[in-house]
Design a protein around this motif. Structure first.
Motif, PDB file in Angstrom:
ATOM      1  N   ALA A  38      52.548  18.558  14.433  1.00 22.57           N
ATOM      2  CA  ALA A  38      52.591  17.370  13.324  1.00 22.57           C
ATOM      3  C   ALA A  38      51.799  17.489  12.261  1.00 22.57           C
ATOM      4  O   ALA A  38      52.122  17.186  11.093  1.00 22.57           O
ATOM      5  CB  ALA A  38      52.521  15.966  14.009  1.00 22.57           C
ATOM      6  N   LEU A  39      50.541  17.697  12.419  1.00 28.02           N
ATOM      7  CA  LEU A  39      49.678  17.913  11.091  1.00 28.02           C
ATOM      8  C   LEU A  39      49.991  19.117  10.615  1.00 28.02           C
ATOM      9  O   LEU A  39      50.126  19.040   9.236  1.00 28.02           O
ATOM     10  CB  LEU A  39      48.139  18.317  11.888  1.00 28.02           C
ATOM     11  CG  LEU A  39      47.494  17.051  12.546  1.00 28.02           C
ATOM     12  CD1 LEU A  39      46.364  17.550  13.413  1.00 28.02           C
ATOM     13  CD2 LEU A  39      47.124  15.976  11.704  1.00 28.02           C
ATOM     14  N   ARG A  40      50.491  20.288  11.175  1.00 22.29           N
ATOM     15  CA  ARG A  40      51.062  21.418  10.134  1.00 22.29           C
ATOM     16  C   ARG A  40      52.240  20.798   9.364  1.00 22.29           C
ATOM     17  O   ARG A  40      52.366  21.154   8.267  1.00 22.29           O
ATOM     18  CB  ARG A  40      51.197  22.529  11.136  1.00 22.29           C
ATOM     19  CG  ARG A  40      49.884  23.056  11.725  1.00 22.29           C
ATOM     20  CD  ARG A  40      50.101  24.332  12.451  1.00 22.29           C
ATOM     21  NE  ARG A  40      48.842  24.781  13.096  1.00 22.29           N
ATOM     22  CZ  ARG A  40      47.995  25.500  12.721  1.00 22.29           C
ATOM     23  NH1 ARG A  40      48.076  25.746  11.092  1.00 22.29           N
ATOM     24  NH2 ARG A  40      47.090  25.764  13.370  1.00 22.29           N
ATOM     25  N   GLU A  41      53.067  20.061  10.067  1.00 21.10           N
ATOM     26  CA  GLU A  41      54.270  19.617   9.323  1.00 21.10           C
ATOM     27  C   GLU A  41      53.813  18.768   8.182  1.00 21.10           C
ATOM     28  O   GLU A  41      54.561  18.779   7.212  1.00 21.10           O
ATOM     29  CB  GLU A  41      55.214  18.738  10.316  1.00 21.10           C
ATOM     30  CG  GLU A  41      56.330  18.139   9.725  1.00 21.10           C
ATOM     31  CD  GLU A  41      57.249  17.682  10.461  1.00 21.10           C
ATOM     32  OE1 GLU A  41      58.283  17.623  10.627  1.00 21.10           O
ATOM     33  OE2 GLU A  41      56.608  16.671  11.463  1.00 21.10           O
ATOM     34  N   ALA A  42      52.881  17.973   7.993  1.00 17.42           N
ATOM     35  CA  ALA A  42      52.318  16.987   7.179  1.00 17.42           C
ATOM     36  C   ALA A  42      51.777  17.851   6.161  1.00 17.42           C
ATOM     37  O   ALA A  42      51.965  17.507   4.890  1.00 17.42           O
ATOM     38  CB  ALA A  42      51.293  16.097   7.737  1.00 17.42           C
ATOM     39  N   TYR A  67      45.250   4.260  15.122  1.00 19.10           N
ATOM     40  CA  TYR A  67      45.731   5.571  14.617  1.00 19.10           C
ATOM     41  C   TYR A  67      45.896   6.647  15.423  1.00 19.10           C
ATOM     42  O   TYR A  67      46.851   7.712  15.029  1.00 19.10           O
ATOM     43  CB  TYR A  67      44.665   5.951  13.469  1.00 19.10           C
ATOM     44  CG  TYR A  67      44.798   4.897  12.137  1.00 19.10           C
ATOM     45  CD1 TYR A  67      45.807   4.817  11.398  1.00 19.10           C
ATOM     46  CD2 TYR A  67      43.527   4.160  12.143  1.00 19.10           C
ATOM     47  CE1 TYR A  67      45.719   3.781  10.305  1.00 19.10           C
ATOM     48  CE2 TYR A  67      43.591   3.039  10.968  1.00 19.10           C
ATOM     49  CZ  TYR A  67      44.390   3.067  10.003  1.00 19.10           C
ATOM     50  OH  TYR A  67      44.766   2.170   9.175  1.00 19.10           O
ATOM     51  N   GLY A  68      45.313   6.364  16.377  1.00 16.58           N
ATOM     52  CA  GLY A  68      45.455   7.764  17.420  1.00 16.58           C
ATOM     53  C   GLY A  68      44.244   8.886  17.637  1.00 16.58           C
ATOM     54  O   GLY A  68      43.024   8.316  17.144  1.00 16.58           O
ATOM     55  N   ALA A  91      46.376  11.643  14.632  1.00 10.27           N
ATOM     56  CA  ALA A  91      47.704  11.698  15.278  1.00 10.27           C
ATOM     57  C   ALA A  91      48.208  10.789  16.170  1.00 10.27           C
ATOM     58  O   ALA A  91      47.392  10.858  17.179  1.00 10.27           O
ATOM     59  CB  ALA A  91      47.971  13.326  15.501  1.00 10.27           C
ATOM     60  N   LYS A  92      49.165  10.129  16.324  1.00  5.64           N
ATOM     61  CA  LYS A  92      49.220   9.133  17.483  1.00  5.64           C
ATOM     62  C   LYS A  92      50.740   9.398  17.686  1.00  5.64           C
ATOM     63  O   LYS A  92      51.799   9.272  16.898  1.00  5.64           O
ATOM     64  CB  LYS A  92      49.186   7.714  16.875  1.00  5.64           C
ATOM     65  CG  LYS A  92      49.614   6.625  17.875  1.00  5.64           C
ATOM     66  CD  LYS A  92      48.994   5.266  17.211  1.00  5.64           C
ATOM     67  CE  LYS A  92      49.222   4.222  18.644  1.00  5.64           C
ATOM     68  NZ  LYS A  92      48.811   2.836  18.340  1.00  5.64           N
ATOM     69  N   VAL A 101      51.519  11.275  11.920  1.00  7.03           N
ATOM     70  CA  VAL A 101      50.136  11.706  11.082  1.00  7.03           C
ATOM     71  C   VAL A 101      49.808  10.690   9.992  1.00  7.03           C
ATOM     72  O   VAL A 101      50.532  10.424   9.101  1.00  7.03           O
ATOM     73  CB  VAL A 101      50.382  13.039  10.684  1.00  7.03           C
ATOM     74  CG1 VAL A 101      49.164  13.512   9.995  1.00  7.03           C
ATOM     75  CG2 VAL A 101      50.717  13.724  11.948  1.00  7.03           C
ATOM     76  N   ALA A 102      48.371  10.438  10.010  1.00  6.65           N
ATOM     77  CA  ALA A 102      47.803   9.832   8.793  1.00  6.65           C
ATOM     78  C   ALA A 102      46.663  10.608   8.479  1.00  6.65           C
ATOM     79  O   ALA A 102      45.672  10.783   9.130  1.00  6.65           O
ATOM     80  CB  ALA A 102      47.484   8.354   9.345  1.00  6.65           C
ATOM     81  N   CYS A 103      46.426  11.024   7.237  1.00  2.29           N
ATOM     82  CA  CYS A 103      45.301  11.803   6.917  1.00  2.29           C
ATOM     83  C   CYS A 103      44.406  11.211   5.533  1.00  2.29           C
ATOM     84  O   CYS A 103      45.250  10.442   4.825  1.00  2.29           O
ATOM     85  CB  CYS A 103      46.165  13.090   6.468  1.00  2.29           C
ATOM     86  SG  CYS A 103      46.643  14.257   7.670  1.00  2.29           S
ATOM     87  N   GLY A 104      43.534  11.705   5.338  1.00  4.19           N
ATOM     88  CA  GLY A 104      42.632  11.443   4.254  1.00  4.19           C
ATOM     89  C   GLY A 104      41.359  12.144   4.294  1.00  4.19           C
ATOM     90  O   GLY A 104      41.274  12.944   5.013  1.00  4.19           O
ATOM     91  N   THR A 105      40.473  11.807   3.331  1.00  7.94           N
ATOM     92  CA  THR A 105      39.305  12.744   3.206  1.00  7.94           C
ATOM     93  C   THR A 105      38.102  12.209   3.707  1.00  7.94           C
ATOM     94  O   THR A 105      37.153  12.880   3.661  1.00  7.94           O
ATOM     95  CB  THR A 105      38.947  12.955   1.698  1.00  7.94           C
ATOM     96  OG1 THR A 105      38.836  11.791   1.030  1.00  7.94           O
ATOM     97  CG2 THR A 105      40.234  13.877   0.931  1.00  7.94           C
ATOM     98  N   GLY A 106      38.174  11.168   4.339  1.00 10.80           N
ATOM     99  CA  GLY A 106      36.959  10.554   4.819  1.00 10.80           C
ATOM    100  C   GLY A 106      36.244   9.557   3.728  1.00 10.80           C
ATOM    101  O   GLY A 106      36.359   9.730   2.753  1.00 10.80           O
ATOM    102  N   PRO A 107      34.797   9.220   4.548  1.00 12.62           N
ATOM    103  CA  PRO A 107      34.159   8.292   3.435  1.00 12.62           C
ATOM    104  C   PRO A 107      33.353   9.302   2.579  1.00 12.62           C
ATOM    105  O   PRO A 107      33.033  10.532   2.762  1.00 12.62           O
ATOM    106  CB  PRO A 107      33.080   7.642   4.710  1.00 12.62           C
ATOM    107  CG  PRO A 107      33.356   8.563   5.867  1.00 12.62           C
ATOM    108  CD  PRO A 107      34.872   9.361   5.946  1.00 12.62           C
TER     109      PRO A 107
END
Length: 107
Positions: A38-42, A67-68, A91-92, A101-107
């Motif tokens: 799922a991460l690779r698909e994103a 969020y998982g 990934a949940k 999948v929910a992605c970001g760059t973090g704090p």
């Protein structure tokens, strides 16, 4: 001479196949049936078909209720000013047996 030409032709065909096949195969290979896939698909859907195959995915220890599972994803983003992009993704598993999948760059 014929053997050398044959080896060269086969080598060139292999190189062309390695360059052409990832964008074609990515939608068929990357499904949301596992967290890593799922991460690779994103990554693929974000417009990076080659990086979707070569991204390094590391499972984190943190599990968020909303969020998982946490994953650290390292890949080369040619659109980014720094190039290499460390991305924090969650990934949940949903009721449909697919991962969201929910992605970001973090704090």
């Amino acid at each position: 001479m014929k053997k050398r030409r044959k080896v060269l032709t086969i080598s060139l065909l292999v190189v062309v196949a390695l360059l052409v096949l990832p964008p074609i195969l990515a939608p068929r290979v990357h499904h949301a049936d596992s967290p890593r896939s799922a991460l690779r698909e994103a990554i693929y859907k974000d417009g990076h078909p080659y990086q979707s195959f070569f991204a390094f995915i590391k499972k984190g220890e943190y599990q968020d209720q909303e969020y998982g599972q946490l994953y650290d994803v390292y890949w080369y983003d040619y659109n980014s000013p720094t190039g290499e992009t460390a991305t924090i993704c969650y990934a949940k598993l949903k009721e449909s047996e697919k991962y969201e999948v929910a992605c970001g760059t973090g704090p």
